[in-house]
Write an enzyme that holds these catalytic residues in place. Structure first.
Site, PDB file in Angstrom:
ATOM      1  N   SER A 218     -22.236  -4.964   5.838  1.00 54.29           N
ATOM      2  CA  SER A 218     -22.953  -6.063   6.478  1.00 54.29           C
ATOM      3  C   SER A 218     -22.191  -6.497   7.736  1.00 54.29           C
ATOM      4  O   SER A 218     -21.978  -5.680   8.627  1.00 54.29           O
ATOM      5  CB  SER A 218     -23.140  -7.196   5.469  1.00 54.29           C
ATOM      6  OG  SER A 218     -24.078  -8.136   5.934  1.00 54.29           O
ATOM      7  N   GLU A 354     -33.271  -3.785   1.785  1.00 58.61           N
ATOM      8  CA  GLU A 354     -32.363  -4.739   2.423  1.00 58.61           C
ATOM      9  C   GLU A 354     -32.972  -6.132   2.518  1.00 58.61           C
ATOM     10  O   GLU A 354     -32.302  -7.141   2.316  1.00 58.61           O
ATOM     11  CB  GLU A 354     -32.024  -4.265   3.848  1.00 58.61           C
ATOM     12  CG  GLU A 354     -31.314  -2.934   3.945  1.00 58.61           C
ATOM     13  CD  GLU A 354     -29.802  -3.056   3.874  1.00 58.61           C
ATOM     14  OE1 GLU A 354     -29.321  -4.174   3.639  1.00 58.61           O
ATOM     15  OE2 GLU A 354     -29.121  -2.043   4.053  1.00 58.61           O
ATOM     16  N   HIS A 458     -29.881  -5.780  -0.208  1.00 56.59           N
ATOM     17  CA  HIS A 458     -28.711  -5.812   0.675  1.00 56.59           C
ATOM     18  C   HIS A 458     -27.456  -6.057  -0.170  1.00 56.59           C
ATOM     19  O   HIS A 458     -27.395  -6.993  -0.961  1.00 56.59           O
ATOM     20  CB  HIS A 458     -28.886  -6.947   1.689  1.00 56.59           C
ATOM     21  CG  HIS A 458     -27.819  -7.044   2.720  1.00 56.59           C
ATOM     22  ND1 HIS A 458     -27.702  -6.154   3.767  1.00 56.59           N
ATOM     23  CD2 HIS A 458     -26.819  -7.952   2.892  1.00 56.59           C
ATOM     24  CE1 HIS A 458     -26.681  -6.503   4.535  1.00 56.59           C
ATOM     25  NE2 HIS A 458     -26.121  -7.588   4.018  1.00 56.59           N
TER      26      HIS A 458
END
Length: 551
Positions: A218, A354, A458
């Site tokens: 991320s 995600e 995610h």
């Protein structure tokens, strides 16, 4: 003549004895790395933790407190005697995790946080020169800590020396003002300082400073791309891993919630960020004197404020600036112009779902789940004249408004720009691309409502690679087997620059091809044969990339 002949005989005998001795003498046993090590600043005492050695809370830069608040990282201070290195360093200043977040961690109002932890397999020879993996945590540049992940499994699989890093976040990491040295870059400069410390000291822990992999997820992956494209970080690492970070090809916040505009972008032009800094200073009671362009008075005032007053960031999303010595250009521009540093092997990928995390964070958690009119309004802002076409594709009978919007986020902000980046980066060196597509992967960062549950959210790859702190999601037997394969692949990449099994014991897993031409991705759905290879064009079609003009 006799003396010469005698000397020759003596030399021959000595040579023979030396040869005999060298042929039969046993090698000296390797000296294992101990809990006591010496680095440039002084002596450290770590601790044995089962199968690994831990050295924790090691300062890699001067504490950024007092007059050092809002300055580039300084050289770390030395100490006398032996410094205990058995407890993790403090989290960098941040707000607490939102209520209801699985495995939530607390906030922090501490700025003395520029430390790193090192994990080494027990029994490692002191001169082993093991490959090194440096992990940069995620958290949107506003939250997280290196200690949120326990890298024991990666360290053992390599074997690797694994370093996890804390760096300044939020306003402390990315505040800017005209004339301020390091403006908008402090967090990235911290990461660079940690890499510099690793290069100078990691041999003391059995690591090889010439084989460093920089990895992150991320915002950590965005950071990795920033370091990869920064002229200041050349030579500090040799391979990279980017998990769910696409170098900033899109304004993620503006995709998730159209209307955020440039202030929501991960990579902010320096003038924009410095204008935000001046506005924030005024909000915090430290306005610039009328007509003055000297930041000294503002900084003096800001440095006198308590940490707790600043930790909320004055209502602004602080993230890295571009147009700085650290980042002269936006990372995505460098990547798409085929100007990224050449010859660096890359492992990069995303998860299939995600967007579900962000839909929860921006809508469900706020108590305003998306309705169909809300979805249509968001899609109109996101797709413009193609909103009707996009609506027909995404808002089908089997998708709730929240699920449909999650799919838009996944495609437009992650999968499709990721595909473009893979093509550009593969021109600069070997690249291995993946998509995690386990249909039942645990969601480690948010609890998903029923209409968003299932799939790979995610961050879903994180519990496969690390033991998460303070709690590890439960994995099924098949997921445990997949975790073992992924740990092996990631560790092998950090060791050799390519993630295939070789002689590691997983010789039956699907071969992972490097990207060439239109490319192929490893679709990671489960252990063994459940993981397959997907051609790039099929991946683009599956994520509806033509709708978003990603070719």
């Amino acid at each position: 003549m006799v003396r010469a002949r005698t000397a020759a005989v003596v030399l021959c005998v000595c040579a023979a004895l030396a040869a005999c001795t060298s042929a039969t003498a046993p090698e000296a046993p390797a000296i294992p790395l101990g809990e006591l090590v010496s680095v440039e600043q002084g002596e450290l005492l770590g601790a044995t933790d089962g199968s690994v050695l831990r050295y924790r809370g090691i300062p890699y830069a001067a504490p950024p407190v007092g007059e050092r608040r809002f300055t580039p990282p300084g050289r770390p201070q030395s100490w006398s005697g032996t410094r205990p290195a058995t407890q993790p360093g403090t989290r960098c200043a941040q707000l607490p995790a939102a209520p209801g977040t699985p495995h939530a961690t607390g906030g922090s109002d501490t700025e003395d946080c520029l430390t790193l932890d090192i994990t080494v397999p027990a029994g490692t020879a002191a001169d082993a020169r093991l490959p090194v993996l440096v992990w940069i945590h995620g958290g949107g540049f506003t939250a997280g800590a290196g200690t949120d992940t326990d890298p024991r499994r990666l360290a053992e699989a390599g074997p690797l020396v694994v370093v996890t890093v804390n760096y300044r976040l939020g306003i402390f990491g990315f505040f800017g003002l005209p004339g301020l040295e390091g403006s908008g870059s402090f967090g990235l400069l911290d990461q660079r300082a940690a890499l510099t410390w690793v290069r100078r000291n990691i041999a003391a822990f059995g690591g090889d400073p010439g084989r460093v992999t920089l990895a992150g997820q991320s915002a950590g992956a965005d950071s990795v791309c920033g370091q990869l494209t920064s002229p200041l970080s050349a030579g500090l690492f040799h391979r990279v891993i980017m998990q769910s970070g696409e170098c900033g090809t899109t304004n993620l916040v503006d995709v998730i919630h159209p209307g955020a505009g440039p202030a929501g972008d991960t990579w902010k032009p320096l003038p924009l960020l410095e204008a935000a800094g001046a506005a924030a200073a005024g909000t915090l009671g430290c306005p610039a004197p009328a007509g003055s362009t000297d930041p000294t008075a503002v900084l003096t005032c800001l440095r006198a404020l308590p940490t707790a007053q600043l930790v909320g960031g004055a209502g602004y999303y602080w993230s890295p600036a571009t147009g700085t010595p650290m980042l002269p250009r936006r990372p995505s521009d460098i990547v798409l112009n085929r100007a990224a540093r050449p010859g660096v092997p890359i492992l990069a990928g995303t998860t299939r779902d995600e967007g579900t995390l962000f839909t929860v964070a921006f809508f469900d958690r706020a108590g305003t789940p998306l309705t169909d009119p809300g979805f249509r309004a968001l899609l109109s802002a996101a797709a413009g004249t193609r909103a009707g076409e996009a609506g027909a594709v995404y808002r089908t009978v089997d998708r709730s408004p929240g699920r449909a919007w999650s799919d838009v986020i996944t495609d437009r902000a992650y999968a499709c720009p990721g595909l473009v980046n893979y093509r550009a980066l593969a021109d600069r060196g070997p690249l291995y691309a993946y998509e995690l597509a386990d249909p039942a992967a645990p969601s480690p960062y948010v609890a998903l409502p029923a209409d968003l549950a299932g799939g790979s959210a995610h961050g879903a790859e994180m519990p496969y690679l690390f033991d998460l702190v303070p709690g590890q999601p439960e994995l099924t037997a098949a997921q445990e087997a997949l975790a073992a394969e992924l740990v092996d692949r990631w560790a092998r990449f950090a060791t050799t620059g390519e993630p295939n099994a070789g002689t590691s014991g997983f010789d039956t897993v699907t071969s992972w091809p490097p990207w060439t031409g239109d490319g192929r991705l490893l679709t990671i759905s489960g252990p063994g044969a459940a993981t397959t290879v997907t051609p790039g064009p099929a991946f683009a079609e599956g994520h509806r990339c033509a709708l978003w003009d990603w070719r």
